[in-house]
Design an enzyme around this catalytic site. Sequence first.
Site, mmCIF file in Angstrom:
data_model
loop_
_atom_site.group_PDB
_atom_site.id
_atom_site.type_symbol
_atom_site.label_atom_id
_atom_site.label_comp_id
_atom_site.label_asym_id
_atom_site.label_seq_id
_atom_site.Cartn_x
_atom_site.Cartn_y
_atom_site.Cartn_z
ATOM 1 N N LYS A 12 7.702 -4.246 -3.118
ATOM 2 C CA LYS A 12 7.265 -3.666 -4.482
ATOM 3 C C LYS A 12 8.141 -2.631 -4.676
ATOM 4 C CE LYS A 12 5.254 0.032 -2.494
ATOM 5 N NZ LYS A 12 5.626 1.312 -2.394
ATOM 6 N N GLY A 98 10.627 1.867 4.086
ATOM 7 C CA GLY A 98 11.530 1.980 3.157
ATOM 8 C C GLY A 98 10.611 2.152 1.890
ATOM 9 N N ASP A 137 -1.721 0.644 0.089
ATOM 10 C CA ASP A 137 -1.029 -0.450 -0.693
ATOM 11 C C ASP A 137 -1.555 -1.855 -0.617
ATOM 12 O OD1 ASP A 137 0.357 1.664 -1.573
ATOM 13 O OD2 ASP A 137 2.151 1.471 -0.630
#
Length: 282
Positions: A12, A98, A137
């Site tokens: 995402k 990341g 998330d």
Amino acid sequence: MAVRLSLPAPAKLNLFLHILGRRADGYHELQTLFQFLDHGDELHFETREDGQVRLHTEIAGVPHDGNLIVRAARVLQEASGSTQGVDIWLDKRLPMGGGIGGGSSDAATTLLALNHLWNLGWDEDRIAALGLRLGADVPVFTRGRAAFAEGVGEKLTPVDIPEPWYLVVVPQVLVSTAEIFSDPLLTRDSPAIKVRTVLEGDSRNDCQPVVERRYPEVRNALILLNKFVSARLTGTGGCVFGSFPNKAEADKVSALLPDHLQRFVAKGSNVSMLHRKLETLV
């Protein structure tokens, strides 16, 4: 008889990230806009009857029982009362630290895969609530729709936004989210905005100045990518990205970047490739 299933765990992007304040419990109120990429990890599942959960792929620096994949399987097993187990293999393509959701996406794919393989019949809301226990998330990945997120990221409003191609640069750093959110120089008083404002271009990533200061590799990647396109950090990084109207233009800029910079090109999607795959299952 063992049943097998392979499913993707998509990346995402946070197209923007504003931090509105810090709550009494230490978490931060924020606003962000999630969109998926047609690029990610791949997980392979095979049911077992003895109730054991085994991840057969080692991730450097991550103990087996601490891996979000294993934790997701066990928390679902406990919450559902299922006596079934699973063997899991992971094809890891997304970087750790990341800012593109690798661990959270793997956890979400595990929850949805086992809901199917163990014949639990849980609905989307129940799975998302369980996913929130694993990370803020995770619910966006279990729901599988591009979304405007508020709260700590768990209040999701589905959105239909343009689906460009993205060039994502992957600096070779492992960014600590906890360190970024605890940095005294982090902006914590951004005003709340509407999705329309984001689409008109009036937004930013409040974490970006802190990450650039702490991680020169990220700053250098942004400098290089900004020569060709407006570049931005995703999440707390360290990945940075720019958007393009088509694959050819993204590939062209990718070819101009130095060889030492790891990167990939992928299409943005408002429906995750995981959910597109799940819809094909009978």
